[in-house]
Design an enzyme around this catalytic site. Structure first.
Site, PDB file in Angstrom:
ATOM      1  N   ARG A  69      27.486 125.441  54.410  1.00  0.00           N
ATOM      2  CA  ARG A  69      28.905 125.769  54.331  1.00  0.00           C
ATOM      3  C   ARG A  69      29.036 127.158  54.961  1.00  0.00           C
ATOM      4  NH1 ARG A  69      33.367 124.056  51.164  1.00  0.00           N
ATOM      5  NH2 ARG A  69      34.848 125.707  50.627  1.00  0.00           N
ATOM      6  N   HIS A 128      35.672 119.762  58.517  1.00  0.00           N
ATOM      7  CA  HIS A 128      35.245 119.516  57.129  1.00  0.00           C
ATOM      8  C   HIS A 128      35.070 118.006  56.941  1.00  0.00           C
ATOM      9  CE1 HIS A 128      34.425 120.164  53.060  1.00  0.00           C
ATOM     10  NE2 HIS A 128      35.557 120.673  52.619  1.00  0.00           N
ATOM     11  N   GLN A 130      34.867 116.219  53.368  1.00  0.00           N
ATOM     12  CA  GLN A 130      36.149 116.070  52.700  1.00  0.00           C
ATOM     13  C   GLN A 130      36.858 114.810  53.162  1.00  0.00           C
ATOM     14  OE1 GLN A 130      37.652 118.077  50.218  1.00  0.00           O
ATOM     15  NE2 GLN A 130      38.935 116.243  50.161  1.00  0.00           N
ATOM     16  N   ASP A 185      47.270 121.453  52.951  1.00  0.00           N
ATOM     17  CA  ASP A 185      46.133 122.325  52.695  1.00  0.00           C
ATOM     18  C   ASP A 185      46.648 123.762  52.671  1.00  0.00           C
ATOM     19  OD1 ASP A 185      43.549 123.217  52.270  1.00  0.00           O
ATOM     20  OD2 ASP A 185      42.890 122.962  54.342  1.00  0.00           O
ATOM     21  N   CYS A 231      42.942 118.863  49.609  1.00  0.00           N
ATOM     22  CA  CYS A 231      41.496 118.991  49.413  1.00  0.00           C
ATOM     23  C   CYS A 231      41.131 119.998  48.334  1.00  0.00           C
ATOM     24  CB  CYS A 231      40.810 119.346  50.727  1.00  0.00           C
ATOM     25  SG  CYS A 231      41.229 120.992  51.369  1.00  0.00           S
ATOM     26  N   ARG A 291      34.544 113.337  46.234  1.00  0.00           N
ATOM     27  CA  ARG A 291      33.570 114.122  46.987  1.00  0.00           C
ATOM     28  C   ARG A 291      32.158 113.776  46.512  1.00  0.00           C
ATOM     29  NH1 ARG A 291      34.931 119.075  49.237  1.00  0.00           N
ATOM     30  NH2 ARG A 291      32.724 119.159  49.797  1.00  0.00           N
TER      31      ARG A 291
END
Length: 320
Positions: A116, A143, A146, A234, A279, A307
């Site tokens: 990450r 991402h 996700q 988001d 998310c 997830r």
């Protein structure tokens, strides 16, 4: 000079555009099967099958996380494996030691690496030099983990995503980029409602067009949600952008995106059958109102749970 990159032989999970649709579909279907098999079981209990017994996942975090860390840790535990948390700030990752050298060292110790990171290029360099699978846990560009959870969540609520319509409302950021990849690979229409100054990167839109994807930029959010099956939002400013933008830049970004806030009026325009997705973490009152976030159309906590299941599927794919 750095040593030349090795030929990639490991099964990396870097971005959705690197896969064909059927491969991604198999991962989603396996995630659904894994989730169904765990119904009613304690969270810490092992799966009936433990295909990753004895395997070790190294998790490198240059950015803070709640869902990414916990879901990968629990996923490896349920599959019989183990995890090792590595704070990028405490490592010589890209400073003091090249990313490539770190990749080669970790490959001698662990079976798979999740990164990450603030820089997408760090992910690419890690994968080029690692001899074990590398998984993209988030970069400033994309991402993909996700989106595997998001597609799974959409299908739990509304059935197959192919041929459906999804509307993104907000800045064309890293999660939006992976939604664009997903639209092409899973065969659905994506409408990106955003102002000109926060549009997705032109090369990304060009890729979608080249791949015959149904991805459209729509400036009016109410036009974008008409007849949609899902509305997605988001945060307006990513963690990696806050310092770069400064207080003035952040204020300007918020002003530009205010009309793209997902509120009750926008969801009403989308229709009662449209679901809301995010998310997380959410900045309530900015990109989404409390009424939508906590409302009956919200699927945000199903996304968060998924997830775990979708990443378990990715891990099994990468290591078997």
């Amino acid at each position: 000079m750095n040593a030349p990159a090795k030929v990639m032989t490991a099964k990396h999970f870097l971005d959705l555009d690197a896969f064909d649709g059927p491969t991604l579909r198999k991962m989603i279907d396996e995630a659904k099967r894994m989730k169904a098999a765990r119904k009613g079981r304690p969270k810490g209990a092992l799966d009936d099958a433990t295909p990753l017994a004895g395997r070790m996942l190294a998790m490198i975090f240059e950015k803070p996380s709640t869902r990414t860390r916990i879901s990968f840790e629990m996923g490896m535990r349920q599959l019989g494996g183990g995890t090792m948390f590595l704070d990028g700030r405490d490592m010589q990752f890209g400073h003091g030691e090249t990313v490539g050298d770190t990749a080669q060292v970790l490959s001698r110790y662990v079976d798979v690496i999740m990164l990450r990171t603030k820089r997408h290029q760090s992910l690419i360099e890690l994968a080029q030099h690692a001899t074990v699978p590398v998984i993209n846990g988030l970069t400033d560009k994309t991402h993909p983990c996700q989106l595997m959870a998001d597609v799974m969540t959409f299908e739990e609520h509304r059935g197959p995503i192919a041929g459906r319509v999804v509307t993104w409302s907000g800045a064309g950021n890293n999660v939006c980029a992976s939604w664009i990849h997903a639209a092409v690979r899973f065969g659905f229409e994506l409408r990106v409602a955003c102002p000109p100054e926060a549009s997705p990167e032109p090369q990304l839109m060009a890729w979608a067009k080249k791949e015959s994807g149904k991805v459209h930029i729509v400036r009016d959010p109410f036009d974008a949600v008409a007849g949609t099956d899902a509305v997605v939002a988001d945060t307006w400013v990513q963690m990696s952008e806050a310092d770069q933008l400064g207080e003035g830049g952040t204020r300007s970004r918020h002003n530009a995106l205010a009309r793209y806030r997902v509120d009750e009026r926008l969801m009403a325009a989308a229709g009662k059958d449209a679901i809301f997705m995010h998310c997380l973490p959410a900045h309530r009152g900015e990109e989404v109102t409390d009424g939508v976030f906590d409302g009956p159309q919200s699927a945000v906590f199903d996304e968060a749970e998924n997830r775990l299941h979708s990443q378990k599927s990715v891990l099994v794919w990468a290591l078997t």
